[in-house]
Design a protein around this motif. Structure first.
Motif, PDB file in Angstrom:
ATOM      1  N   ALA A  73       0.811  -1.217   0.000  1.00  0.00           N
ATOM      2  CA  ALA A  73       0.000   0.000   0.000  1.00  0.00           C
ATOM      3  C   ALA A  73       0.846   1.269   0.000  1.00  0.00           C
ATOM      4  CB  ALA A  73      -0.935  -0.004   1.213  1.00  0.00           C
ATOM      5  N   ASN A  74       2.023   1.244   0.605  1.00  0.00           N
ATOM      6  CA  ASN A  74       2.826   2.460   0.714  1.00  0.00           C
ATOM      7  C   ASN A  74       3.872   2.584  -0.388  1.00  0.00           C
ATOM      8  OD1 ASN A  74       4.328   0.326   1.577  1.00  0.00           O
ATOM      9  ND2 ASN A  74       5.194   1.336   3.371  1.00  0.00           N
ATOM     10  N   TYR A  75       3.724   1.832  -1.479  1.00  0.00           N
ATOM     11  CA  TYR A  75       4.657   1.941  -2.601  1.00  0.00           C
ATOM     12  C   TYR A  75       4.111   2.951  -3.609  1.00  0.00           C
ATOM     13  CZ  TYR A  75       7.787   0.625  -6.408  1.00  0.00           C
ATOM     14  OH  TYR A  75       8.719   0.648  -7.416  1.00  0.00           O
ATOM     15  N   PHE A  76       4.929   3.951  -3.959  1.00  0.00           N
ATOM     16  CA  PHE A  76       4.547   5.003  -4.903  1.00  0.00           C
ATOM     17  C   PHE A  76       4.851   4.494  -6.309  1.00  0.00           C
ATOM     18  CE2 PHE A  76       4.868   9.882  -5.626  1.00  0.00           C
ATOM     19  CZ  PHE A  76       3.778   9.792  -6.474  1.00  0.00           C
ATOM     20  N   LYS A  77       3.842   3.955  -6.998  1.00  0.00           N
ATOM     21  CA  LYS A  77       4.070   3.261  -8.259  1.00  0.00           C
ATOM     22  C   LYS A  77       4.522   4.198  -9.372  1.00  0.00           C
ATOM     23  CE  LYS A  77       1.395  -0.973  -7.845  1.00  0.00           C
ATOM     24  NZ  LYS A  77       0.456  -1.894  -8.516  1.00  0.00           N
ATOM     25  N   SER A  78       3.946   5.385  -9.458  1.00  0.00           N
ATOM     26  CA  SER A  78       4.343   6.295 -10.529  1.00  0.00           C
ATOM     27  C   SER A  78       5.805   6.707 -10.391  1.00  0.00           C
ATOM     28  CB  SER A  78       3.442   7.529 -10.528  1.00  0.00           C
ATOM     29  OG  SER A  78       3.541   8.221  -9.292  1.00  0.00           O
ATOM     30  N   ARG A  79       6.250   6.972  -9.168  1.00  0.00           N
ATOM     31  CA  ARG A  79       7.648   7.328  -8.966  1.00  0.00           C
ATOM     32  C   ARG A  79       8.554   6.107  -9.151  1.00  0.00           C
ATOM     33  NH1 ARG A  79       9.791  11.780  -6.803  1.00  0.00           N
ATOM     34  NH2 ARG A  79       7.978  12.653  -7.875  1.00  0.00           N
ATOM     35  N   GLY A  80       8.079   4.929  -8.734  1.00  0.00           N
ATOM     36  CA  GLY A  80       8.863   3.719  -8.945  1.00  0.00           C
ATOM     37  C   GLY A  80       9.061   3.407 -10.416  1.00  0.00           C
ATOM     38  N   ARG A  81       8.033   3.641 -11.232  1.00  0.00           N
ATOM     39  CA  ARG A  81       8.169   3.444 -12.677  1.00  0.00           C
ATOM     40  C   ARG A  81       9.132   4.467 -13.271  1.00  0.00           C
ATOM     41  NH1 ARG A  81       4.987   1.299 -16.910  1.00  0.00           N
ATOM     42  NH2 ARG A  81       3.377   0.646 -15.427  1.00  0.00           N
ATOM     43  N   GLN A  82       9.093   5.699 -12.772  1.00  0.00           N
ATOM     44  CA  GLN A  82       9.988   6.738 -13.272  1.00  0.00           C
ATOM     45  C   GLN A  82      11.446   6.411 -12.954  1.00  0.00           C
ATOM     46  OE1 GLN A  82       9.386  10.534 -11.431  1.00  0.00           O
ATOM     47  NE2 GLN A  82      10.563  11.657 -12.962  1.00  0.00           N
ATOM     48  N   PHE A  83      11.723   5.995 -11.726  1.00  0.00           N
ATOM     49  CA  PHE A  83      13.087   5.627 -11.355  1.00  0.00           C
ATOM     50  C   PHE A  83      13.585   4.454 -12.194  1.00  0.00           C
ATOM     51  CE2 PHE A  83      12.686   7.425  -6.797  1.00  0.00           C
ATOM     52  CZ  PHE A  83      13.031   8.678  -7.267  1.00  0.00           C
ATOM     53  N   ALA A  84      12.711   3.481 -12.438  1.00  0.00           N
ATOM     54  CA  ALA A  84      13.112   2.322 -13.237  1.00  0.00           C
ATOM     55  C   ALA A  84      13.425   2.725 -14.674  1.00  0.00           C
ATOM     56  CB  ALA A  84      12.009   1.266 -13.208  1.00  0.00           C
ATOM     57  N   ALA A  85      12.625   3.629 -15.252  1.00  0.00           N
ATOM     58  CA  ALA A  85      12.868   4.071 -16.626  1.00  0.00           C
ATOM     59  C   ALA A  85      14.179   4.832 -16.733  1.00  0.00           C
ATOM     60  CB  ALA A  85      11.704   4.939 -17.104  1.00  0.00           C
ATOM     61  N   PHE A  86      14.466   5.709 -15.776  1.00  0.00           N
ATOM     62  CA  PHE A  86      15.719   6.452 -15.791  1.00  0.00           C
ATOM     63  C   PHE A  86      16.914   5.515 -15.656  1.00  0.00           C
ATOM     64  CE2 PHE A  86      13.804  10.695 -14.138  1.00  0.00           C
ATOM     65  CZ  PHE A  86      13.195  10.855 -15.373  1.00  0.00           C
ATOM     66  N   THR A  87      16.803   4.535 -14.754  1.00  0.00           N
ATOM     67  CA  THR A  87      17.917   3.617 -14.532  1.00  0.00           C
ATOM     68  C   THR A  87      18.177   2.745 -15.750  1.00  0.00           C
ATOM     69  OG1 THR A  87      17.379   3.570 -12.172  1.00  0.00           O
ATOM     70  CG2 THR A  87      18.804   1.832 -13.003  1.00  0.00           C
ATOM     71  N   GLU A  88      17.115   2.231 -16.380  1.00  0.00           N
ATOM     72  CA  GLU A  88      17.297   1.390 -17.560  1.00  0.00           C
ATOM     73  C   GLU A  88      17.899   2.190 -18.710  1.00  0.00           C
ATOM     74  OE1 GLU A  88      17.087  -1.662 -17.464  1.00  0.00           O
ATOM     75  OE2 GLU A  88      15.853  -2.095 -15.717  1.00  0.00           O
ATOM     76  N   SER A  89      17.489   3.451 -18.865  1.00  0.00           N
ATOM     77  CA  SER A  89      18.051   4.287 -19.922  1.00  0.00           C
ATOM     78  C   SER A  89      19.529   4.540 -19.690  1.00  0.00           C
ATOM     79  CB  SER A  89      17.290   5.610 -20.002  1.00  0.00           C
ATOM     80  OG  SER A  89      17.849   6.453 -20.985  1.00  0.00           O
ATOM     81  N   SER A  90      19.905   4.811 -18.442  1.00  0.00           N
ATOM     82  CA  SER A  90      21.314   5.024 -18.122  1.00  0.00           C
ATOM     83  C   SER A  90      22.115   3.747 -18.291  1.00  0.00           C
ATOM     84  CB  SER A  90      21.444   5.541 -16.691  1.00  0.00           C
ATOM     85  OG  SER A  90      22.795   5.646 -16.306  1.00  0.00           O
ATOM     86  N   ASN A  91      21.529   2.606 -17.930  1.00  0.00           N
ATOM     87  CA  ASN A  91      22.223   1.329 -18.046  1.00  0.00           C
ATOM     88  C   ASN A  91      22.473   0.966 -19.503  1.00  0.00           C
ATOM     89  OD1 ASN A  91      23.371  -1.089 -17.092  1.00  0.00           O
ATOM     90  ND2 ASN A  91      21.444  -2.183 -17.358  1.00  0.00           N
ATOM     91  N   ASN A  92      21.539   1.291 -20.392  1.00  0.00           N
ATOM     92  CA  ASN A  92      21.713   1.001 -21.814  1.00  0.00           C
ATOM     93  C   ASN A  92      22.799   1.862 -22.438  1.00  0.00           C
ATOM     94  OD1 ASN A  92      19.673  -0.908 -21.700  1.00  0.00           O
ATOM     95  ND2 ASN A  92      18.081   0.538 -22.311  1.00  0.00           N
ATOM     96  N   LYS A  93      22.974   3.085 -21.924  1.00  0.00           N
ATOM     97  CA  LYS A  93      24.020   3.950 -22.461  1.00  0.00           C
ATOM     98  C   LYS A  93      25.403   3.486 -22.031  1.00  0.00           C
ATOM     99  CE  LYS A  93      21.498   8.256 -23.142  1.00  0.00           C
ATOM    100  NZ  LYS A  93      21.472   9.705 -22.848  1.00  0.00           N
ATOM    101  N   GLU A  94      25.503   2.972 -20.803  1.00  0.00           N
ATOM    102  CA  GLU A  94      26.802   2.530 -20.309  1.00  0.00           C
ATOM    103  C   GLU A  94      27.221   1.210 -20.930  1.00  0.00           C
ATOM    104  OE1 GLU A  94      26.537   2.410 -16.113  1.00  0.00           O
ATOM    105  OE2 GLU A  94      26.404   4.588 -15.863  1.00  0.00           O
ATOM    106  N   ASN A  95      26.268   0.327 -21.227  1.00  0.00           N
ATOM    107  CA  ASN A  95      26.574  -0.972 -21.831  1.00  0.00           C
ATOM    108  C   ASN A  95      26.444  -0.855 -23.339  1.00  0.00           C
ATOM    109  OD1 ASN A  95      26.848  -2.013 -19.251  1.00  0.00           O
ATOM    110  ND2 ASN A  95      24.714  -2.661 -19.140  1.00  0.00           N
ATOM    111  N   THR A  96      27.565  -0.841 -24.018  1.00  0.00           N
ATOM    112  CA  THR A  96      27.563  -0.709 -25.472  1.00  0.00           C
ATOM    113  C   THR A  96      27.507  -2.051 -26.186  1.00  0.00           C
ATOM    114  OG1 THR A  96      29.987  -0.668 -25.442  1.00  0.00           O
ATOM    115  CG2 THR A  96      28.836   1.455 -25.362  1.00  0.00           C
ATOM    116  N   ASN A  97      27.643  -3.155 -25.448  1.00  0.00           N
ATOM    117  CA  ASN A  97      27.598  -4.463 -26.091  1.00  0.00           C
ATOM    118  C   ASN A  97      26.165  -4.839 -26.418  1.00  0.00           C
ATOM    119  OD1 ASN A  97      26.713  -4.754 -23.517  1.00  0.00           O
ATOM    120  ND2 ASN A  97      28.107  -6.405 -22.945  1.00  0.00           N
ATOM    121  N   ASN A  98      26.026  -5.910 -27.174  1.00  0.00           N
ATOM    122  CA  ASN A  98      24.699  -6.343 -27.612  1.00  0.00           C
ATOM    123  C   ASN A  98      23.944  -7.098 -26.523  1.00  0.00           C
ATOM    124  OD1 ASN A  98      25.158  -5.250 -30.171  1.00  0.00           O
ATOM    125  ND2 ASN A  98      26.164  -7.129 -30.897  1.00  0.00           N
TER     126      ASN A  98
END
Length: 255
Positions: A73-98
């Motif tokens: 009940a106390n999990y902020f889903k909209s902010r959790g989705r935002q943090f996940a999207a930012f992290t995945e985008s940053s992770n894809n930029k750092e990993n240049t391999n396939n």
């Protein structure tokens, strides 16, 4: 302590039983004591609370992936989705391999990292042991180190350094987007493109003296570089104390 009549209180304390004490060093180089973040009694750590673990043996660094219940009940889903999207985008930029792997298991921030540094120095590790009472015998095994786990969010810090959230990081070119179509001629593609030159940085360093080399090797920056260069070793989490592997490790302490 002697009483008034000269007798000792220890004489009145009846000896009930005696037990043998054994010192076992089988797991002395692999046994660690972890201090987890405190939780209330109604939120204990379950057997499936952790999904992965890593260790750097030389510098005694440890990380664990603690799962987060996104349906509570106390999990902020909209902010959790935002943090996940930012992290995945940053992770894809750092990993240049396939072979790019997702940082989280879902579209939400469904885990956090518990990290630790060595709490005990080399001269105090030998003062601590783990004891196991089995078959009326006490088995003691020395502890390699005592580690305290704390949450860390370096994966969120990396989103700020990689420019996530900036329109340019999403592939937008502000100059081309604001330019009007009338300013570009049909033959703009045929125009000769200007040649670009790249700068080469050259550094000249004088020979390092023995004094400065000794100071550099004793500095924290040099220690941090060596610590960061050590590779993480993946571990398997055995949270169920009644599992076959847990019983096998327990028997190695009394063998």
């Amino acid at each position: 302590m002697p009483t008034e009549n000269g007798s000792s209180n220890d004489d009145d304390d009846e000896l009930i039983s005696e037990t043998d004490v054994y010192l076992n060093r089988t797991l002395a180089e692999q046994l660690y004591v972890f201090q987890f973040p405190i939780r209330p009694h109604y939120r204990p750590y379950e057997d499936n609370s952790f999904s992965g673990a890593r260790i750097k043996k030389k510098y005694q660094m440890f990380e664990m992936d603690s799962l987060i219940n996104v349906n509570q009940a106390n999990y902020f889903k909209s902010r959790g989705r935002q943090f996940a999207a930012f992290t995945e985008s940053s992770n894809n930029k750092e990993n240049t391999n396939n072979n790019k792997q997702r940082y989280f298991h879902s579209d939400y921030m469904d885990k956090q990292i518990l990290s630790t540094n060595n709490m005990t120095s080399d001269d105090t590790n030998c003062r601590y042991c783990v004891g196991l009472f089995e078959n009326n015998c006490l088995y003691l095994c020395p502890v390699k180190a005592i580690l305290q786990l704390r949450p860390q969010y370096t994966y969120l810090d990396s989103t700020a350094t990689t420019g996530v959230g900036d329109p340019r990081s999403k592939g937008y070119n502000l100059d081309e987007r604001t330019a009007s179509d009338g300013e570009h001629s049909e033959n703009s593609e045929d125009e000769e493109k200007p040649t670009t030159t790249s700068l080469i940085t050259m550094k000249f360093a004088k020979k390092e003296s023995d004094y400065h080399k000794k100071k550099r090797l004793q500095s924290y920056d040099y220690y941090r570089q060596l610590r960061d260069d050590e590779r993480w070793e993946d571990l398997v989490c055995l949270m169920n104390q009644r599992s076959t592997d847990s019983n096998r490790l327990r028997k190695s302490l009394i063998s």
